[in-house]
Motif scaffolding. Structure first.
Motif, PDB file in Angstrom:
ATOM      1  N   GLY A 160     -15.400  -0.468   1.409  1.00 40.19           N
ATOM      2  CA  GLY A 160     -14.001  -0.835   1.570  1.00 40.19           C
ATOM      3  C   GLY A 160     -13.854  -2.231   2.138  1.00 40.19           C
ATOM      4  N   VAL A 161     -12.611  -2.633   2.301  1.00 41.01           N
ATOM      5  CA  VAL A 161     -12.315  -3.956   2.829  1.00 41.01           C
ATOM      6  C   VAL A 161     -10.920  -3.887   3.445  1.00 41.01           C
ATOM      7  CG1 VAL A 161     -11.368  -4.691   0.609  1.00 41.01           C
ATOM      8  CG2 VAL A 161     -12.153  -6.413   2.248  1.00 41.01           C
ATOM      9  N   TYR A 162     -10.676  -4.680   4.479  1.00 37.79           N
ATOM     10  CA  TYR A 162      -9.349  -4.680   5.083  1.00 37.79           C
ATOM     11  C   TYR A 162      -9.031  -6.037   5.689  1.00 37.79           C
ATOM     12  CZ  TYR A 162     -11.811  -4.007   9.552  1.00 37.79           C
ATOM     13  OH  TYR A 162     -12.639  -4.143  10.640  1.00 37.79           O
ATOM     14  N   CYS A 163      -7.753  -6.342   5.734  1.00 39.58           N
ATOM     15  CA  CYS A 163      -7.287  -7.549   6.413  1.00 39.58           C
ATOM     16  C   CYS A 163      -6.384  -7.136   7.564  1.00 39.58           C
ATOM     17  CB  CYS A 163      -6.555  -8.485   5.452  1.00 39.58           C
ATOM     18  SG  CYS A 163      -5.051  -7.802   4.704  1.00 39.58           S
ATOM     19  N   ILE A 164      -6.408  -7.921   8.627  1.00 35.72           N
ATOM     20  CA  ILE A 164      -5.553  -7.687   9.790  1.00 35.72           C
ATOM     21  C   ILE A 164      -4.773  -8.961  10.092  1.00 35.72           C
ATOM     22  CG2 ILE A 164      -7.020  -5.910  10.827  1.00 35.72           C
ATOM     23  CD1 ILE A 164      -8.144  -8.056  12.682  1.00 35.72           C
ATOM     24  N   LYS A 204      -8.577  11.462  -1.548  1.00 35.17           N
ATOM     25  CA  LYS A 204      -9.529  12.236  -2.349  1.00 35.17           C
ATOM     26  C   LYS A 204     -10.641  11.361  -2.930  1.00 35.17           C
ATOM     27  CE  LYS A 204      -6.077  15.709  -3.508  1.00 35.17           C
ATOM     28  NZ  LYS A 204      -5.296  16.383  -4.583  1.00 35.17           N
ATOM     29  N   LYS A 205     -10.281  10.160  -3.339  1.00 34.99           N
ATOM     30  CA  LYS A 205     -11.285   9.303  -3.977  1.00 34.99           C
ATOM     31  C   LYS A 205     -11.244   7.881  -3.449  1.00 34.99           C
ATOM     32  CE  LYS A 205     -12.964   7.731  -8.501  1.00 34.99           C
ATOM     33  NZ  LYS A 205     -12.720   7.739  -9.964  1.00 34.99           N
ATOM     34  N   GLN A 206     -10.062   7.264  -3.479  1.00 36.47           N
ATOM     35  CA  GLN A 206      -9.915   5.868  -3.047  1.00 36.47           C
ATOM     36  C   GLN A 206      -8.438   5.580  -2.823  1.00 36.47           C
ATOM     37  OE1 GLN A 206     -12.085   4.504  -6.373  1.00 36.47           O
ATOM     38  NE2 GLN A 206     -10.445   4.845  -7.838  1.00 36.47           N
ATOM     39  N   ALA A 207      -8.158   4.696  -1.898  1.00 37.48           N
ATOM     40  CA  ALA A 207      -6.754   4.486  -1.543  1.00 37.48           C
ATOM     41  C   ALA A 207      -6.537   3.117  -0.915  1.00 37.48           C
ATOM     42  CB  ALA A 207      -6.284   5.572  -0.581  1.00 37.48           C
ATOM     43  N   LEU A 208      -5.276   2.701  -0.924  1.00 36.79           N
ATOM     44  CA  LEU A 208      -4.818   1.512  -0.220  1.00 36.79           C
ATOM     45  C   LEU A 208      -3.914   2.001   0.904  1.00 36.79           C
ATOM     46  CD1 LEU A 208      -4.722  -1.660  -0.295  1.00 36.79           C
ATOM     47  CD2 LEU A 208      -2.578  -1.414  -1.574  1.00 36.79           C
ATOM     48  N   SER A 209      -4.173   1.560   2.143  1.00 43.01           N
ATOM     49  CA  SER A 209      -3.385   2.026   3.283  1.00 43.01           C
ATOM     50  C   SER A 209      -2.741   0.846   4.008  1.00 43.01           C
ATOM     51  CB  SER A 209      -4.263   2.815   4.257  1.00 43.01           C
ATOM     52  OG  SER A 209      -5.132   1.958   4.958  1.00 43.01           O
ATOM     53  N   PHE A 210      -1.576   1.129   4.588  1.00 40.20           N
ATOM     54  CA  PHE A 210      -0.808   0.128   5.324  1.00 40.20           C
ATOM     55  C   PHE A 210      -0.535   0.652   6.730  1.00 40.20           C
ATOM     56  CE2 PHE A 210      -0.095  -0.762   0.933  1.00 40.20           C
ATOM     57  CZ  PHE A 210       0.061  -2.138   0.845  1.00 40.20           C
ATOM     58  N   SER A 211      -0.928  -0.093   7.748  1.00 45.15           N
ATOM     59  CA  SER A 211      -0.700   0.275   9.143  1.00 45.15           C
ATOM     60  C   SER A 211       0.135  -0.809   9.811  1.00 45.15           C
ATOM     61  CB  SER A 211      -2.035   0.428   9.885  1.00 45.15           C
ATOM     62  OG  SER A 211      -2.897   1.289   9.176  1.00 45.15           O
ATOM     63  N   ASN A 212       0.992  -0.385  10.748  1.00 49.59           N
ATOM     64  CA  ASN A 212       1.853  -1.348  11.440  1.00 49.59           C
ATOM     65  C   ASN A 212       1.994  -0.950  12.898  1.00 49.59           C
ATOM     66  OD1 ASN A 212       4.585   0.144  11.924  1.00 49.59           O
ATOM     67  ND2 ASN A 212       4.034   0.675   9.819  1.00 49.59           N
ATOM     68  N   ARG A 253      -1.416   3.468  18.661  1.00 51.53           N
ATOM     69  CA  ARG A 253      -0.743   2.376  17.984  1.00 51.53           C
ATOM     70  C   ARG A 253      -1.537   1.090  18.189  1.00 51.53           C
ATOM     71  NH1 ARG A 253       3.712   5.374  20.171  1.00 51.53           N
ATOM     72  NH2 ARG A 253       5.153   6.034  18.548  1.00 51.53           N
ATOM     73  N   ARG A 254      -1.377   0.168  17.259  1.00 55.41           N
ATOM     74  CA  ARG A 254      -1.983  -1.151  17.380  1.00 55.41           C
ATOM     75  C   ARG A 254      -0.877  -2.200  17.380  1.00 55.41           C
ATOM     76  NH1 ARG A 254      -5.010   3.385  15.857  1.00 55.41           N
ATOM     77  NH2 ARG A 254      -7.211   2.912  16.085  1.00 55.41           N
ATOM     78  N   ASP A 255      -1.131  -3.355  17.967  1.00 53.81           N
ATOM     79  CA  ASP A 255      -0.100  -4.392  17.984  1.00 53.81           C
ATOM     80  C   ASP A 255      -0.260  -5.348  16.812  1.00 53.81           C
ATOM     81  OD1 ASP A 255      -2.228  -6.026  18.662  1.00 53.81           O
ATOM     82  OD2 ASP A 255      -1.253  -6.934  20.403  1.00 53.81           O
ATOM     83  N   TYR A 256      -0.985  -4.922  15.780  1.00 53.20           N
ATOM     84  CA  TYR A 256      -1.215  -5.761  14.605  1.00 53.20           C
ATOM     85  C   TYR A 256      -1.042  -4.931  13.336  1.00 53.20           C
ATOM     86  CZ  TYR A 256      -5.732  -3.454  15.291  1.00 53.20           C
ATOM     87  OH  TYR A 256      -6.706  -2.515  15.501  1.00 53.20           O
ATOM     88  N   TYR A 257      -0.952  -5.614  12.215  1.00 50.56           N
ATOM     89  CA  TYR A 257      -0.838  -4.977  10.914  1.00 50.56           C
ATOM     90  C   TYR A 257      -2.218  -4.913  10.263  1.00 50.56           C
ATOM     91  CZ  TYR A 257       4.202  -5.817  11.287  1.00 50.56           C
ATOM     92  OH  TYR A 257       5.505  -5.830  11.710  1.00 50.56           O
ATOM     93  N   LYS A 258      -2.396  -3.915   9.394  1.00 46.77           N
ATOM     94  CA  LYS A 258      -3.678  -3.741   8.723  1.00 46.77           C
ATOM     95  C   LYS A 258      -3.438  -3.193   7.324  1.00 46.77           C
ATOM     96  CE  LYS A 258      -8.118  -1.337   9.476  1.00 46.77           C
ATOM     97  NZ  LYS A 258      -8.820  -0.427  10.421  1.00 46.77           N
ATOM     98  N   ILE A 259      -4.064  -3.825   6.323  1.00 45.70           N
ATOM     99  CA  ILE A 259      -3.999  -3.342   4.946  1.00 45.70           C
ATOM    100  C   ILE A 259      -5.433  -3.104   4.494  1.00 45.70           C
ATOM    101  CG2 ILE A 259      -3.136  -3.740   2.620  1.00 45.70           C
ATOM    102  CD1 ILE A 259      -1.191  -5.760   3.726  1.00 45.70           C
ATOM    103  N   MET A 260      -5.765  -1.866   4.158  1.00 39.50           N
ATOM    104  CA  MET A 260      -7.155  -1.494   3.913  1.00 39.50           C
ATOM    105  C   MET A 260      -7.330  -0.825   2.558  1.00 39.50           C
ATOM    106  SD  MET A 260      -9.792   0.492   6.455  1.00 39.50           S
ATOM    107  CE  MET A 260      -8.770   1.953   6.693  1.00 39.50           C
ATOM    108  N   LEU A 261      -8.361  -1.262   1.841  1.00 36.15           N
ATOM    109  CA  LEU A 261      -8.798  -0.628   0.602  1.00 36.15           C
ATOM    110  C   LEU A 261     -10.037   0.201   0.921  1.00 36.15           C
ATOM    111  CD1 LEU A 261      -8.820  -0.253  -2.491  1.00 36.15           C
ATOM    112  CD2 LEU A 261     -10.139  -2.378  -2.647  1.00 36.15           C
ATOM    113  N   VAL A 262      -9.947   1.522   0.705  1.00 34.57           N
ATOM    114  CA  VAL A 262     -11.016   2.441   1.069  1.00 34.57           C
ATOM    115  C   VAL A 262     -11.530   3.157  -0.173  1.00 34.57           C
ATOM    116  CG1 VAL A 262     -11.572   4.551   2.317  1.00 34.57           C
ATOM    117  CG2 VAL A 262     -10.185   2.813   3.411  1.00 34.57           C
ATOM    118  N   ILE A 263     -12.851   3.147  -0.362  1.00 33.40           N
ATOM    119  CA  ILE A 263     -13.475   3.870  -1.462  1.00 33.40           C
ATOM    120  C   ILE A 263     -14.222   5.056  -0.873  1.00 33.40           C
ATOM    121  CG2 ILE A 263     -14.964   3.702  -3.492  1.00 33.40           C
ATOM    122  CD1 ILE A 263     -12.618   1.726  -3.480  1.00 33.40           C
ATOM    123  N   GLY A 264     -13.783   6.252  -1.202  1.00 36.67           N
ATOM    124  CA  GLY A 264     -14.421   7.453  -0.668  1.00 36.67           C
ATOM    125  C   GLY A 264     -13.409   8.408  -0.069  1.00 36.67           C
TER     126      GLY A 264
END
Length: 299
Positions: A98-102, A74-82, A49-60
């Protein structure tokens, strides 16, 4: 499963440096590109677990271990971690870019409750496979984030919060509306929301001597100062599930996480989840998964 990873540990693990303002800021936000950490340079991401949030755009193509489930991108996705749910990514060498913000909870202090969004709820959707058109729209949002964070605009962090909400709403619109979204909020839904919040407050369990205190519908009814029959009716009306069913699903999810990713023995896990006897835990687990906790752990 190790201890929860802090923002400081994230910066040290991935970048070997700390932002000057990390400890001084009440809230923290940052944004990064994935290119320097893919392919041969990809570093393993530990399951925790992490004590922060993360929103990531992944290509691949890649795999995500999220709580007790595995998702394949399978190809590309947007993920949300909390902070509530542990996760890790596999096959980072297949991620092309890809790119992500925390950010942490304090970044949204007085700006909204992140837990109201299904993408940050334990039973919500956290991974969204994307079309090329959707990737282009999301890329534009992330580029605006880079532009804002590098600007001298005095209210740039307010603008960044708005952009995070754009990502949240983008994903929320991609999934079917929940029962809570279909009707105006009524008394039953308010009670159900309080029940779900109280249930979630007991998780995650990070130490073996911690213990789930509310395990039954009557436990929650007493804490919420309502009759247990009223709570049961309200939860059933709002979620189409029984109170006991929701409690069992959440306890089972935490049990699977602890069995797979902690070094605690079965007795310690049983105690932490509020079972008075290990045999009660074994029976509970077998009832829902048709195998014992030991069998599940060793698969």
């Amino acid at each position: 499963m190790g201890n929860i990873e802090t923002l400081e540990e994230l910066y040290k693990r991935k970048f070997d440096w700390l932002p000057d303002n990390l400890r001084n800021e009440i809230g923290h936000f940052n944004i990064f590109r994935l290119e320097p950490f893919t392919g041969e340079k990809a570093k393993p991401i530990p399951y925790k677990r992490r004590d922060y949030y993360k929103i990531m755009l992944v290509i691949g193509n890649s795999k995500v271990h999220y709580a007790d489930k595995i998702f394949e991108v399978k190809k590309q996705a947007l993920s949300f971690s909390n902070p509530q749910i542990p996760y890790k990514w596999e096959h980072l060498d297949n991620i092309r870019e890809g790119v992500y913000c925390i950010f942490n909870q304090h970044f949204f202090n007085q700006f909204g409750n992140l837990s109201q969004y299904e993408v940050f709820q334990p039973n919500g959707n956290h991974i969204f496979e994307l079309t090329d058109e959707q990737v282009n729209k999301l890329t534009t949002i992330y580029e605006r984030m880079f532009e804002e964070i590098n600007s001298d605009y005095i209210h740039k962090y307010d603008a960044l919060r708005n952009l995070v909400f754009e990502l949240l709403h983008f994903a929320t619109k991609m999934q079917p509306s929940s029962t809570f979204d279909k009707h105006p909020i009524n008394a039953s839904q308010r009670i159900s929301t309080l029940f779900l919040e109280l249930l979630e407050r007991q998780f995650p369990i990070e130490e073996a001597h911690s213990k789930v205190n509310f395990r039954s519908a009557s436990d929650f009814a007493s804490q919420l100062n309502v009759h247990v029959n009223h709570l049961n009716r309200s939860v059933k009306e709002a979620t189409d599930k029984t109170t006991s069913q929701i409690i069992a699903e959440r306890v089972l999810q935490e049990a699977k996480i602890l069995l797979k990713h902690s070094k605690w023995n079965i007795s310690e896990i049983s105690y932490a989840l509020g079972f008075t006897e290990v045999t009660h835990f074994n029976n509970f687990f077998k009832k829902h998964l048709q195998q014992s906790p030991s069998q599940f752990r060793n698969v």
